[in-house]
Design an enzyme around this catalytic site. Structure first.
Site, PDB file in Angstrom:
ATOM      1  N   PRO A   1      -4.532  -0.125  18.640  1.00  0.00           N
ATOM      2  CA  PRO A   1      -4.173  -0.455  17.120  1.00  0.00           C
ATOM      3  C   PRO A   1      -4.119   0.827  16.172  1.00  0.00           C
ATOM      4  O   PRO A   1      -3.695   0.400  15.156  1.00  0.00           O
ATOM      5  CB  PRO A   1      -5.166  -1.634  16.898  1.00  0.00           C
ATOM      6  CG  PRO A   1      -6.181  -1.375  17.857  1.00  0.00           C
ATOM      7  CD  PRO A   1      -5.654  -0.608  19.252  1.00  0.00           C
TER       8      PRO A   1
ATOM      9  N   LYS B   1       0.787  -0.411  14.828  1.00  0.00           N
ATOM     10  CA  LYS B   1       2.260  -0.525  15.432  1.00  0.00           C
ATOM     11  C   LYS B   1       2.479  -1.704  16.429  1.00  0.00           C
ATOM     12  O   LYS B   1       3.491  -1.937  16.733  1.00  0.00           O
ATOM     13  CB  LYS B   1       2.588   0.886  16.266  1.00  0.00           C
ATOM     14  CG  LYS B   1       2.707   1.933  15.339  1.00  0.00           C
ATOM     15  CD  LYS B   1       3.951   1.969  14.852  1.00  0.00           C
ATOM     16  CE  LYS B   1       4.143   2.844  13.380  1.00  0.00           C
ATOM     17  NZ  LYS B   1       3.849   1.987  12.123  1.00  0.00           N
TER      18      LYS B   1
ATOM     19  N   TYR C   1      -9.146   5.653   7.531  1.00  0.00           N
ATOM     20  CA  TYR C   1      -9.110   6.200   8.982  1.00  0.00           C
ATOM     21  C   TYR C   1     -10.149   7.411   8.939  1.00  0.00           C
ATOM     22  O   TYR C   1     -10.004   8.279   8.279  1.00  0.00           O
ATOM     23  CB  TYR C   1      -7.926   6.560   9.600  1.00  0.00           C
ATOM     24  CG  TYR C   1      -6.911   5.289   9.565  1.00  0.00           C
ATOM     25  CD1 TYR C   1      -6.757   4.604  10.857  1.00  0.00           C
ATOM     26  CD2 TYR C   1      -5.957   5.183   8.663  1.00  0.00           C
ATOM     27  CE1 TYR C   1      -5.843   3.672  11.117  1.00  0.00           C
ATOM     28  CE2 TYR C   1      -4.940   3.973   8.668  1.00  0.00           C
ATOM     29  CZ  TYR C   1      -4.883   3.334   9.965  1.00  0.00           C
ATOM     30  OH  TYR C   1      -4.059   2.304  10.031  1.00  0.00           O
TER      31      TYR C   1
ATOM     32  N   HIS D   1       0.970  -1.187  -0.007  1.00  0.00           N
ATOM     33  CA  HIS D   1       0.021   0.009  -0.151  1.00  0.00           C
ATOM     34  C   HIS D   1       1.122   1.413  -0.002  1.00  0.00           C
ATOM     35  O   HIS D   1       1.658   1.370   0.958  1.00  0.00           O
ATOM     36  CB  HIS D   1      -0.971   0.028   1.146  1.00  0.00           C
ATOM     37  CG  HIS D   1      -2.256  -0.836   1.014  1.00  0.00           C
ATOM     38  ND1 HIS D   1      -3.180  -0.540   1.841  1.00  0.00           N
ATOM     39  CD2 HIS D   1      -2.329  -1.904   0.264  1.00  0.00           C
ATOM     40  CE1 HIS D   1      -4.188  -1.561   1.424  1.00  0.00           C
ATOM     41  NE2 HIS D   1      -3.625  -2.166   0.666  1.00  0.00           N
TER      42      HIS D   1
ATOM     43  N   TYR E   1       4.586   6.245  10.032  1.00  0.00           N
ATOM     44  CA  TYR E   1       3.241   4.886   9.585  1.00  0.00           C
ATOM     45  C   TYR E   1       4.203   3.690   8.946  1.00  0.00           C
ATOM     46  O   TYR E   1       3.879   2.743   9.273  1.00  0.00           O
ATOM     47  CB  TYR E   1       2.410   5.567   8.663  1.00  0.00           C
ATOM     48  CG  TYR E   1       1.136   4.424   8.484  1.00  0.00           C
ATOM     49  CD1 TYR E   1       0.074   4.876   9.180  1.00  0.00           C
ATOM     50  CD2 TYR E   1       1.090   3.535   7.660  1.00  0.00           C
ATOM     51  CE1 TYR E   1      -1.151   3.879   9.321  1.00  0.00           C
ATOM     52  CE2 TYR E   1       0.071   2.606   7.657  1.00  0.00           C
ATOM     53  CZ  TYR E   1      -1.113   2.715   8.335  1.00  0.00           C
ATOM     54  OH  TYR E   1      -2.150   2.010   8.209  1.00  0.00           O
TER      55      TYR E   1
END
Ligand code: FAD
Length: 389
Positions: free
Chosen positions: A292, A296, A200, A72, A384
């Site tokens: 979550p 991580k 998100y 991704h 990220y």
């Protein structure tokens, strides 16, 4: 029995460490409280940093991951009907890999079995002895039959509820914790993901996450209260609530279907220091937990494994204890940065019960700064995809 390293816990940390040590000829025994099927039935993480991908390659376990995983290049963030994208590859030149923790664990079990390396399932009453001395050993029982293993080192990879962390005396252990006033209700459904990237979502009704495992398997979450229960949520009720929390065009595109798994997880930030006591080393969830948001947990477990693997390899190859002596310090330096990122992302994306109108304005300002600032996007992308190790 005698071995070089006893690994307590056959989750991803323990199995990855065992496989990496195997590549250097270091002998290990893995003790796992549950059965293999039970461990493989746990639906957990799904986004892998490049660091974990590299460790799987180093362990000789990355073939299926590269064939079936999905790189991704970015992620989507929404608030209300507004949605923007953070492009990881553009900002930091690295994608993440979508490949389930279940599959990582399955590949590691297969490699351990192929290597004929010992793993004992269904162990009870695991006790670590003399970890602060020169000759530690571990006792346990299987079906009521007691057993004992002598070793040089013990890797405590037994998760948040394991015995390893509690073996470190309270006078030595310092624990830091933040419990969030909500949980995540998650479902797995055999439907195509609503978007090819993760979404998100910050909505007035609470957080939502649209994630996936593959082209026909989606993972969705919604923020819920801590006293909620999966029985309160029919499949239809879940889908309706999810649709209310994501932008309208995404809700219109959402393909719904039967949920094949439904569970509620509380959210917590937790770190214990130090991560080493004598010959005992804590790895992964045994030492730290993150909410979550930001994916991580598994990835931070992997960086611990890296530092411990390097330390133990150096000890056995060169007789130097430098790597194991600095393990806790190095691992914790990275752990705290992952804790910060997960806490920041969680704080920006969720509704908190005591949020004031000022707090809500701050969330929107944070989101819009991220939307509009190249530097902010770069900082998010850097975290990220995973800080280097
Ligand atoms: C419900 C849930 C959802 C999650 N979702 C995400 C996510 O979306 N993204 C993300 O990045 N992270 C997620 N995580 C976190 C991630 O799954 C963990 O960080 C990861 O599993 C850590 O791996 P580990 O091997 O350190 O610990 P674990 O996976 O917990 O493995 C520990 C192992 O030790 C065994 N064990 C425990 N006690 C003993 C004992 N006394 N003796 C022997 N064996 C023992 C356990 O059975 C287990 O197999 C989630 C966690 C949970 C609980």
């Amino acid at each position: 029995m005698k071995t070089q390293v006893v690994i307590i816990g056959g989750g991803p940390s323990g199995l990855l460490l065992g496989q990496l040590l195997h590549t250097r000829g270091i002998k290990t025994v893995v003790l796992e409280r549950k059965t293999k099927d039970y461990v493989l039935g746990r639906i957990r993480a799904g986004v892998l940093e490049q660091g974990l991908v590299r460790l799987m390659e180093q362990a000789g376990c990355a073939e299926r991951l590269h064939a079936e995983g999905f790189p991704h290049d970015g992620t989507l963030i929404s608030y209300g009907d507004e949605m923007f994208r953070v492009d990881f590859t553009e900002h930091v030149g690295t994608p993440v890999m979508v490949y389930g923790q279940t599959e990582v664990t399955r590949d590691l079990y297969a490699a351990r079995e192929a290597a004929d390396a010992p793993i004992v399932y269904n162990v009870d009453d695991v006790v670590i002895h003399d970890a602060d001395g020169d000759a530690p050993f571990v006792t346990y029982a299987v079906d009521g039959v007691p057993a004992r293993i002598e070793c040089a080192f013990i890797a405590g990879c037994d998760g948040f509820h394991g015995v390893s962390r509690k073996t470190i005396p309270e006078s030595v252990r310092q624990e830091y914790e933040k419990v969030y006033p909500f949980g995540w209700l998650g479902v797995l459904s055999e439907t195509p993901p609503v978007n090819h990237e993760l979404i998100y979502a910050n909505s007035p009704r609470g957080f939502a996450l649209c994630s996936m495992r593959n082209a026909q398997l989606s993972r969705y979450y919604i923020q819920c209260s801590l006293d909620d229960h999966v029985d309160n949520w029919s499949d239809d009720a879940f889908w309706e609530e999810l649709k209310r929390r994501i932008p309208a065009d995404q809700a219109d595109a959402l393909v719904t279907g039967p949920c094949i798994e439904k569970s509620i997880a509380p959210l917590r930030s937790f770190v214990t220091e130090p991560m080493r006591w004598g010959r005992l080393f804590l790895c992964g969830d045994a030492a730290h937990i993150v909410p979550p948001t930001g994916a991580k947990g598994l990835n931070t477990a992997a960086s611990d494994v890296h530092y411990l693997f390097e330390g133990l390899s150096e000890f056995y190859a060169k007789g130097s204890s430098d790597g194991i002596d600095t393990y806790s310090e190095k691992a914790l330096a990275r752990v705290w940065k992952a804790e910060r990122f997960s806490w920041w992302f969680t704080s920006m994306m969720h509704r908190f019960p005591d949020q004031t109108p000022f707090d809500l304005k701050m969330q929107v300002a944070d989101l819009e700064f991220l939307r509009d600032s190249v530097s902010a996007q770069k900082a998010m992308a850097e975290n990220y995809v995973g800080l280097p190790y």
